[in-house]
Design a protein around this motif. Structure first.
Motif, PDB file in Angstrom:
ATOM      1  N   HIS A 132      29.949 -13.578  27.704  1.00  0.00           N
ATOM      2  CA  HIS A 132      30.752 -12.629  28.471  1.00  0.00           C
ATOM      3  C   HIS A 132      30.443 -12.799  29.949  1.00  0.00           C
ATOM      4  N   SER A 133      29.185 -13.014  30.235  1.00  0.00           N
ATOM      5  CA  SER A 133      28.713 -13.351  31.577  1.00  0.00           C
ATOM      6  C   SER A 133      27.442 -14.178  31.412  1.00  0.00           C
ATOM      7  N   PRO A 134      27.052 -14.942  32.427  1.00  0.00           N
ATOM      8  CA  PRO A 134      25.938 -15.889  32.242  1.00  0.00           C
ATOM      9  C   PRO A 134      24.574 -15.241  32.066  1.00  0.00           C
ATOM     10  N   SER A 138      20.809  -8.723  25.368  1.00  0.00           N
ATOM     11  CA  SER A 138      20.817  -7.601  24.438  1.00  0.00           C
ATOM     12  C   SER A 138      19.376  -7.156  24.232  1.00  0.00           C
ATOM     13  N   PHE A 139      19.197  -5.862  24.049  1.00  0.00           N
ATOM     14  CA  PHE A 139      17.862  -5.298  23.879  1.00  0.00           C
ATOM     15  C   PHE A 139      17.739  -4.753  22.454  1.00  0.00           C
ATOM     16  N   TYR A 140      16.868  -5.389  21.669  1.00  0.00           N
ATOM     17  CA  TYR A 140      16.701  -5.038  20.262  1.00  0.00           C
ATOM     18  C   TYR A 140      15.456  -4.185  20.084  1.00  0.00           C
ATOM     19  N   VAL A 141      15.636  -3.033  19.411  1.00  0.00           N
ATOM     20  CA  VAL A 141      14.522  -2.137  19.111  1.00  0.00           C
ATOM     21  C   VAL A 141      14.292  -2.203  17.610  1.00  0.00           C
ATOM     22  N   GLU A 142      13.309  -2.967  17.211  1.00  0.00           N
ATOM     23  CA  GLU A 142      13.125  -3.271  15.794  1.00  0.00           C
ATOM     24  C   GLU A 142      12.830  -2.029  14.965  1.00  0.00           C
ATOM     25  N   ASN A 143      11.991  -1.137  15.485  1.00  0.00           N
ATOM     26  CA  ASN A 143      11.608   0.024  14.674  1.00  0.00           C
ATOM     27  C   ASN A 143      12.712   1.066  14.573  1.00  0.00           C
ATOM     28  N   MET A 144      13.820   0.845  15.265  1.00  0.00           N
ATOM     29  CA  MET A 144      14.986   1.715  15.144  1.00  0.00           C
ATOM     30  C   MET A 144      16.162   1.000  14.490  1.00  0.00           C
ATOM     31  N   ASN A 145      16.010  -0.297  14.193  1.00  0.00           N
ATOM     32  CA  ASN A 145      17.133  -1.101  13.683  1.00  0.00           C
ATOM     33  C   ASN A 145      18.354  -0.947  14.577  1.00  0.00           C
ATOM     34  N   THR A 146      18.138  -1.101  15.879  1.00  0.00           N
ATOM     35  CA  THR A 146      19.201  -0.855  16.858  1.00  0.00           C
ATOM     36  C   THR A 146      19.177  -1.929  17.940  1.00  0.00           C
ATOM     37  N   VAL A 147      20.367  -2.381  18.345  1.00  0.00           N
ATOM     38  CA  VAL A 147      20.465  -3.330  19.445  1.00  0.00           C
ATOM     39  C   VAL A 147      21.461  -2.808  20.476  1.00  0.00           C
ATOM     40  N   PHE A 148      21.021  -2.793  21.716  1.00  0.00           N
ATOM     41  CA  PHE A 148      21.885  -2.446  22.842  1.00  0.00           C
ATOM     42  C   PHE A 148      22.539  -3.746  23.289  1.00  0.00           C
ATOM     43  N   ALA A 149      23.817  -3.922  22.936  1.00  0.00           N
ATOM     44  CA  ALA A 149      24.454  -5.240  22.990  1.00  0.00           C
ATOM     45  C   ALA A 149      25.356  -5.453  24.195  1.00  0.00           C
ATOM     46  N   GLY A 150      25.525  -4.458  25.056  1.00  0.00           N
ATOM     47  CA  GLY A 150      26.392  -4.638  26.215  1.00  0.00           C
ATOM     48  C   GLY A 150      27.801  -5.025  25.802  1.00  0.00           C
ATOM     49  N   ASP A 151      28.396  -5.973  26.536  1.00  0.00           N
ATOM     50  CA  ASP A 151      29.773  -6.391  26.254  1.00  0.00           C
ATOM     51  C   ASP A 151      29.821  -7.682  25.448  1.00  0.00           C
ATOM     52  N   THR A 152      28.810  -7.900  24.627  1.00  0.00           N
ATOM     53  CA  THR A 152      28.785  -9.095  23.784  1.00  0.00           C
ATOM     54  C   THR A 152      29.586  -8.886  22.510  1.00  0.00           C
ATOM     55  N   LEU A 182      20.053 -10.716  13.199  1.00  0.00           N
ATOM     56  CA  LEU A 182      19.352  -9.452  13.010  1.00  0.00           C
ATOM     57  C   LEU A 182      19.645  -8.908  11.611  1.00  0.00           C
ATOM     58  N   PRO A 183      18.809  -7.995  11.118  1.00  0.00           N
ATOM     59  CA  PRO A 183      19.083  -7.400   9.801  1.00  0.00           C
ATOM     60  C   PRO A 183      20.483  -6.783   9.747  1.00  0.00           C
ATOM     61  N   LYS A 184      21.133  -6.892   8.598  1.00  0.00           N
ATOM     62  CA  LYS A 184      22.523  -6.449   8.494  1.00  0.00           C
ATOM     63  C   LYS A 184      22.693  -4.963   8.747  1.00  0.00           C
ATOM     64  N   GLU A 185      21.625  -4.180   8.538  1.00  0.00           N
ATOM     65  CA  GLU A 185      21.723  -2.737   8.764  1.00  0.00           C
ATOM     66  C   GLU A 185      21.551  -2.349  10.220  1.00  0.00           C
ATOM     67  N   THR A 186      21.363  -3.328  11.101  1.00  0.00           N
ATOM     68  CA  THR A 186      21.151  -3.041  12.522  1.00  0.00           C
ATOM     69  C   THR A 186      22.359  -2.330  13.127  1.00  0.00           C
ATOM     70  N   THR A 187      22.099  -1.230  13.796  1.00  0.00           N
ATOM     71  CA  THR A 187      23.142  -0.518  14.535  1.00  0.00           C
ATOM     72  C   THR A 187      23.413  -1.249  15.845  1.00  0.00           C
ATOM     73  N   VAL A 188      24.685  -1.456  16.151  1.00  0.00           N
ATOM     74  CA  VAL A 188      25.086  -2.135  17.387  1.00  0.00           C
ATOM     75  C   VAL A 188      25.651  -1.099  18.354  1.00  0.00           C
ATOM     76  N   LEU A 189      25.023  -0.979  19.526  1.00  0.00           N
ATOM     77  CA  LEU A 189      25.488  -0.074  20.561  1.00  0.00           C
ATOM     78  C   LEU A 189      26.185  -0.900  21.644  1.00  0.00           C
ATOM     79  N   PRO A 190      27.525  -0.906  21.634  1.00  0.00           N
ATOM     80  CA  PRO A 190      28.279  -1.772  22.538  1.00  0.00           C
ATOM     81  C   PRO A 190      28.520  -1.126  23.904  1.00  0.00           C
TER      82      PRO A 190
END
Length: 211
Positions: A132-134, A138-152, A182-190
């Motif tokens: 999306h940009s160079p 993404s910021f992955y928080v393993e103990n929350m099964n969550t990734v802050f993915a921006g505009d990816t 990432l694990p399939k249960e990971t929550t994606v925060l776009p």
């Protein structure tokens, strides 16, 4: 830990506030409406520790200086977009805001590689996810099964790549190699739109279905 999604600005860019029981928090992508964000933080008595940018397009950085100056916290961005904060031709505001320039002060901290980042009581795994940009990360928080993915990656879609320095092949590789690993249960925060999960996107996203 818990998180709150706060859409901000004309493009309703998702700002996220991640906080712990001690009321410390990390702010992701404060794109606009700094006063609104500060009002929420004050109401909840949250104590920002840092601002993390998934990338430096104008709609993700507009309130950076308001928050940084109010709370005296550092701003992190990938080195490939460090100069975008101060250059409206690079961050896209010149192109999309009818000549209005959106710029902020230079970053305090530079992300140079994939690594584990610890800030106070928070720990993130930094994933380089360009396309999306160079300098998209993404910021992955393993103990929350969550990734802050921006505009990816979005619900049912992917980040646009028709902007300067965008690259669709690179973006799809980032999604396949980094996010879908990432694990399939990971929550994606776009960066825009509703929350989703890796599992949902593997099954229903037409851009990546079948990976």
């Amino acid at each position: 830990m818990e998180w709150r999604q706060i859409p901000l600005g004309l493009l309703q860019t998702n700002c996220y506030v991640l906080y712990n029981p001690q009321k410390d928090c990390i702010i992701f992508d404060p794109g606009a409406e700094g006063e609104k964000l500060i009002a929420y933080l004050e109401k909840e008595q949250l104590k920002p520790q840092a601002i993390l940018l998934t990338h430096a397009h104008f709609d993700h950085i507009g309130a950076v200086d308001e928050i940084r100056q109010y709370y005296k916290v550092p701003v992190y961005v990938h080195e490939n977009e460090a100069n975008w904060l101060t250059d409206s031709t690079l961050n896209g505001s010149q192109l999309f805001m009818n000549g209005r320039s959106i710029t902020v002060s230079p970053p305090d901290k530079i992300i140079k590689k994939e690594e584990v980042l610890s800030i106070g009581g928070f720990t993130f795994e930094i994933l380089e996810t360009p396309g999306h940009s160079p300098g998209s990360v993404s910021f992955y928080v393993e103990n929350m099964n969550t990734v802050f993915a921006g505009d990816t990656l979005f619900q049912g879609s992917i980040g646009r790549t028709d902007l300067p320095d965008g690259n669709q092949e690179q973006l799809l590789n980032s999604i396949k190699e980094k996010l879908l690993a990432l694990p399939k249960e990971t929550t994606v925060l776009p960066g825009h739109g509703p929350v989703t999960s890796i599992e949902k996107e593997v099954h229903f996203n037409p851009f990546i279905n079948g990976y």
